[in-house]
Design a protein around this motif. Structure first.
Motif: not given
Length: 112
Positions: A11-15, A24-29, A34-35, A47-51
């Protein structure tokens, strides 16, 4: 672009630094399907997250440089925007209409 119904999703998220994009980012993480998330924005998220992979892009009036980042994605969420009254009408139109169209054109070419 057809999104496969099964399997891992990219998934790509702009903004993602804004209110809606951040949600949207928190839900996707948190979502197990969503890998990989590519967050495209003008500044880092802090923030840092493996995904999560971040792509900094300073000028959404010209999205041609995003072609590589958009290649191979399953879906895109475009959350770039501005609040009415905070910017001029011309700037609001540029951000909410012109930037969206520029991004969509590059996304479409990347999907072909």
């Amino acid at each position: 672009m057809a999104v496969p119904l099964t399997g891992p999703k990219r998934l790509v998220i702009v903004g993602a630094s804004g209110m809606v994009g951040g949600y949207a980012l928190r839900c996707a993480l948190e979502h197990p399907a969503v890998t990989r998330i590519t967050a495209i924005g003008r500044r880092t998220l802090g923030i840092s997250h493996p995904k999560l992979k971040e792509v900094l892009h300073p000028d959404f009036g010209d999205c041609a440089g995003l072609a590589d980042a958009l290649s191979g994605q399953d879906a895109a969420v475009f959350c770039l925007g501005a609040y009415t009254g905070v910017v001029s009408d011309a700037e609001l139109h540029r951000i909410t209409v012109d930037y969206t169209i520029a991004f969509a054109r590059v996304l479409r070419r990347s999907a072909e």
